[in-house]
Design an enzyme around this catalytic site. Structure first.
Site, PDB file in Angstrom:
ATOM      1  N   CYS A   1      81.537 -46.563  16.217  1.00 52.95           N
ATOM      2  CA  CYS A   1      81.943 -45.531  15.258  1.00 52.95           C
ATOM      3  C   CYS A   1      83.296 -44.936  15.629  1.00 52.95           C
ATOM      4  O   CYS A   1      84.043 -44.512  14.764  1.00 52.95           O
ATOM      5  CB  CYS A   1      80.895 -44.447  15.176  1.00 52.95           C
TER       6      CYS A   1
ATOM      7  N   GLU B   1      85.629 -48.315   6.563  1.00 45.77           N
ATOM      8  CA  GLU B   1      85.129 -48.711   7.878  1.00 45.77           C
ATOM      9  C   GLU B   1      84.657 -50.170   7.806  1.00 45.77           C
ATOM     10  O   GLU B   1      83.751 -50.491   7.042  1.00 45.77           O
ATOM     11  CB  GLU B   1      83.962 -47.801   8.289  1.00 45.77           C
TER      12      GLU B   1
ATOM     13  N   LYS C   1      62.832 -43.443  15.085  1.00 44.12           N
ATOM     14  CA  LYS C   1      62.720 -44.648  14.266  1.00 44.12           C
ATOM     15  C   LYS C   1      63.907 -45.565  14.562  1.00 44.12           C
ATOM     16  O   LYS C   1      64.978 -45.460  13.962  1.00 44.12           O
ATOM     17  CB  LYS C   1      62.706 -44.321  12.768  1.00 44.12           C
TER      18      LYS C   1
ATOM     19  N   GLU D   1      75.764 -37.890  12.599  1.00 41.32           N
ATOM     20  CA  GLU D   1      76.895 -38.563  13.267  1.00 41.32           C
ATOM     21  C   GLU D   1      77.177 -39.814  12.448  1.00 41.32           C
ATOM     22  O   GLU D   1      76.387 -40.760  12.465  1.00 41.32           O
ATOM     23  CB  GLU D   1      76.509 -38.951  14.702  1.00 41.32           C
TER      24      GLU D   1
HETATM   25  P1  NAD Z   1      72.822 -47.373   8.566  1.00 45.04           P
HETATM   26  O1  NAD Z   1      73.191 -46.064   7.972  1.00 45.04           O
HETATM   27  O2  NAD Z   1      72.618 -48.511   7.671  1.00 45.04           O
HETATM   28  O3  NAD Z   1      71.460 -47.221   9.393  1.00 45.04           O
HETATM   29  C1  NAD Z   1      71.315 -46.307  10.462  1.00 45.04           C
HETATM   30  C2  NAD Z   1      69.856 -46.009  10.678  1.00 45.04           C
HETATM   31  O4  NAD Z   1      69.357 -45.255   9.571  1.00 45.04           O
HETATM   32  C3  NAD Z   1      68.947 -47.230  10.753  1.00 45.04           C
HETATM   33  O5  NAD Z   1      67.888 -46.916  11.653  1.00 45.04           O
HETATM   34  C4  NAD Z   1      68.443 -47.371   9.322  1.00 45.04           C
HETATM   35  O6  NAD Z   1      67.213 -48.043   9.264  1.00 45.04           O
HETATM   36  C5  NAD Z   1      68.306 -45.920   8.908  1.00 45.04           C
HETATM   37  N1  NAD Z   1      68.520 -45.598   7.500  1.00 45.04           N
HETATM   38  C6  NAD Z   1      69.380 -46.178   6.620  1.00 45.04           C
HETATM   39  N2  NAD Z   1      69.344 -45.529   5.444  1.00 45.04           N
HETATM   40  C7  NAD Z   1      68.475 -44.497   5.582  1.00 45.04           C
HETATM   41  C8  NAD Z   1      68.026 -43.457   4.710  1.00 45.04           C
HETATM   42  N3  NAD Z   1      68.469 -43.341   3.457  1.00 45.04           N
HETATM   43  N4  NAD Z   1      67.122 -42.568   5.193  1.00 45.04           N
HETATM   44  C9  NAD Z   1      66.684 -42.657   6.468  1.00 45.04           C
HETATM   45  N5  NAD Z   1      67.051 -43.625   7.329  1.00 45.04           N
HETATM   46  C10 NAD Z   1      67.952 -44.532   6.893  1.00 45.04           C
HETATM   47  O7  NAD Z   1      73.922 -47.680   9.679  1.00 45.04           O
HETATM   48  P2  NAD Z   1      74.023 -48.940  10.653  1.00 45.04           P
HETATM   49  O8  NAD Z   1      74.596 -50.084   9.894  1.00 45.04           O
HETATM   50  O9  NAD Z   1      72.747 -49.146  11.384  1.00 45.04           O
HETATM   51  O10 NAD Z   1      75.076 -48.400  11.730  1.00 45.04           O
HETATM   52  C11 NAD Z   1      76.445 -48.473  11.559  1.00 45.04           C
HETATM   53  C12 NAD Z   1      76.988 -47.125  11.128  1.00 45.04           C
HETATM   54  O11 NAD Z   1      76.656 -46.124  12.088  1.00 45.04           O
HETATM   55  C13 NAD Z   1      78.495 -47.111  11.044  1.00 45.04           C
HETATM   56  O12 NAD Z   1      78.898 -46.454   9.881  1.00 45.04           O
HETATM   57  C14 NAD Z   1      78.903 -46.322  12.279  1.00 45.04           C
HETATM   58  O13 NAD Z   1      80.162 -45.711  12.190  1.00 45.04           O
HETATM   59  C15 NAD Z   1      77.804 -45.344  12.399  1.00 45.04           C
HETATM   60  N6  NAD Z   1      77.720 -44.812  13.757  1.00 45.04           N
HETATM   61  C16 NAD Z   1      78.130 -43.521  13.987  1.00 45.04           C
HETATM   62  C17 NAD Z   1      78.099 -42.995  15.267  1.00 45.04           C
HETATM   63  C18 NAD Z   1      78.533 -41.578  15.524  1.00 45.04           C
HETATM   64  O14 NAD Z   1      78.193 -41.048  16.569  1.00 45.04           O
HETATM   65  N7  NAD Z   1      79.267 -40.935  14.634  1.00 45.04           N
HETATM   66  C19 NAD Z   1      77.641 -43.779  16.324  1.00 45.04           C
HETATM   67  C20 NAD Z   1      77.244 -45.077  16.068  1.00 45.04           C
HETATM   68  C21 NAD Z   1      77.277 -45.581  14.766  1.00 45.04           C
END
Ligand code: NAD
Length: 484
Positions: free
Chosen positions: A286, A386, A178, A252
């Protein structure tokens, strides 16, 4: 050529969406709509999970030998290698990643992941026989975990999809991906390549959509494991649902990593390194090391050098190869970064580069000015939360013990670096900082080694044999002693 799409990739074919809802993909640079694609609904997710379930329960994929699966993934890898520039451009178009970064990390790095996992899968102990404590043989098998829900964020979409889909495929799982609503386009190119490579119907299904469909996918009874990359807030909610259902889960999540500049560091090398480790992907990473820890002895020198380097960075059109900082992914992200810059000023930090307001010459696009704060106390919000943008905090330390204490004084534990002229001293610091990855005078992620977070940065690991292991269930088969 239009980037518009009107179908999802489900059961090996382009499938009409269940509703007429659409996502408009908007360029963060021009603020123009660049593509319209269908938006997934729970009904689309149901269809995708049903296809993945059928492919897992009745299809050929989990029943192939590991070598047969490796052969198919190898073909996919070859096809992917031929489309790297196109993939990088798509990601720059949809989320504004500077093309210099996109052509390093948004498609070449995912391809390197595929190759690394192929190598790992060739040597992986899929079935091994041990001699048990009673002297009789016991076979340990690594079997596929089942139907995997892969949920990536928008900042490094292919990077975080490949780290899940490839080990899942090699282990014999089937997958529903997704993509985030900001970055649905790269998934379409990936789907075409999977089909061309001969991955059987239903083995990978792709339905882009927002949080609501993500929640539906996570809770779906047809899903055996959730592999998520995204924010810590979402990760906690997902972990709670998976905990309730005893579903396998790997997470992650976010970070607030520290780069420690020791007194004996070559400042030229350190500043060049920090420009990358802190500001890659316009700070939307991240692993971004946005807390810069400098000793009081060299504090002013580090602050000045960093302020000068960051002020000189080229901000603008992400398609320009000279651009170092592109736009933020969306207006809400631009506003979030600006809010944190204001918070930093209210908290009493000293602005030494950037600040709120549009970068020169950019009257549209979701740009912010790369910003450096000095005199930051690690308890300030700009040092603890963050931001996910190009905002750096320079924090003074007294001695190495103090630097390690400050680095560890965080809810997160994802990454970090130490910059020093003495590798042994650097390694000593690396051993003491509680993070899942660390670099001494460098931060180059290596796909042969596990990647992931301590504390609120996640659960489980990606990459390396450990990352492949996240897609397997262990089964022990007790055997009779051989006759004679
Ligand atoms: P987000 O958590 O808002 O969304 C991530 C994904 O999850 C999207 O596809 C979103 O539609 C989906 N999503 C959101 N809430 C959900 C839920 N309750 N259930 C299921 N799916 C859900 O994050 P973002 O703004 O897209 O990305 C930025 C974040 O990702 C930052 O916090 C960053 O640090 C983290 N990140 C971590 C890594 C890592 O490897 N640790 C890598 C890249 C990004």
């Amino acid at each position: 050529m239009t980037l518009d799409r009107d179908a999802f990739f489900i059961d090996g074919t382009w499938t009409a969406p269940a509703s007429g809802r659409t996502i408009q993909v908007v360029s963060p640079h021009s603020e123009q709509v660049v593509a319209t694609v269908p938006e997934g609904t729970p009904a689309d997710i149901d269809a995708a999970v049903a296809a993945a379930r059928r492919a897992f329960d009745h299809g050929p994929w989990p029943r192939l030998t590991p070598q047969e699966r490796i052969d198919v993934v190898q073909v996919f890898s070859g096809l992917y290698a031929g489309r790297l520039a196109e993939m990088a451009d798509l990601i720059t178009t949809e989320m504004g990643s500077p093309t210099s970064f996109a052509n390093l990390a948004q498609s070449p790095a995912p391809w390197m992941q595929i190759e690394a996992f192929l190598g790992i899968a060739r040597d992986y102990p899929w079935e091994e026989t041990r001699t048990g404590v009673l002297g009789t043989p016991v076979m340990v098998r690594r079997e596929p975990v089942g139907v995997v829900a892969a949920i990536p964020p928008w900042n490094v979409p292919q990077f975080t999809i490949m780290s899940k889909v490839i080990p899942a495929l090699l282990a014999g799982c089937t997958v529903v991906v997704k993509p985030a609503p900001e970055t649905p386009l790269d998934g379409y190119l990936m789907a075409e390549l999977l089909r061309e490579a001969g991955v059987p119907a239903g083995v990978v299904n792709i339905v882009a959509g927002g949080r609501e469909v993500g929640e539906h996918l996570v809770a779906h009874p047809g899903v055996d494991k959730v592999a998520f990359t995204g924010s810590t807030d979402a990760g906690r909610k997902i972990a709670a649902v998976c905990g309730q259902q005893l579903k396998r889960v790997s997470l992650e999540l976010g970070g607030k990593s520290a780069a420690i500049v020791l007194d004996d560091a070559d400042l030229g090398i350190a500043i060049e390194g920090l420009k990358f480790t802190a500001l890659m992907n316009s700070g939307q990473a991240c692993v971004a090391q946005t807390r810069i820890l400098a000793s009081r002895t060299r504090y002013a020198e580090v602050v000045d050098a960093l302020a000068e380097a960051v002020s000189g960075m080229q901000v603008g059109d992400p398609m320009d190869p000279a651009t170092e900082i592109g736009p933020m992914v969306a207006q809400r992200q631009q506003e979030r970064v600006e809010k944190y810059i204001a918070i930093g000023q209210e908290e009493g930090a000293r602005l030494v580069a950037g600040g709120n307001g549009r970068p020169d010459g950019l009257d549209r696009g979701w740009y912010v000015r790369p910003t450096v704060f000095a005199d930051v106390d690690n308890r300030m919000r700009i040092a603890q939360e963050e931001i996910f943008g190009p905002v750096l905090s320079v924090i003074p330390f007294d001695d190495v013990d103090d630097a390690v204490r400050i680095a560890n004084d965080s809810d997160y534990g994802l990454a970090g670096t130490v910059w020093t002229g003495d590798q042994a001293a650097g390694l000593d610091v690396a051993r003491r900082v509680r993070t899942g990855t660390y670099g001494v005078n460098t931060y180059t992620m290596d796909f042969a080694a596990p990647f992931g977070g301590y504390k609120a940065s996640g659960l489980g690991r990606e990459f390396g044999p450990e990352g492949l292991g996240q897609y397997t269930e262990l089964k022990s088969i007790y055997l009779e002693a051989p006759a004679g």
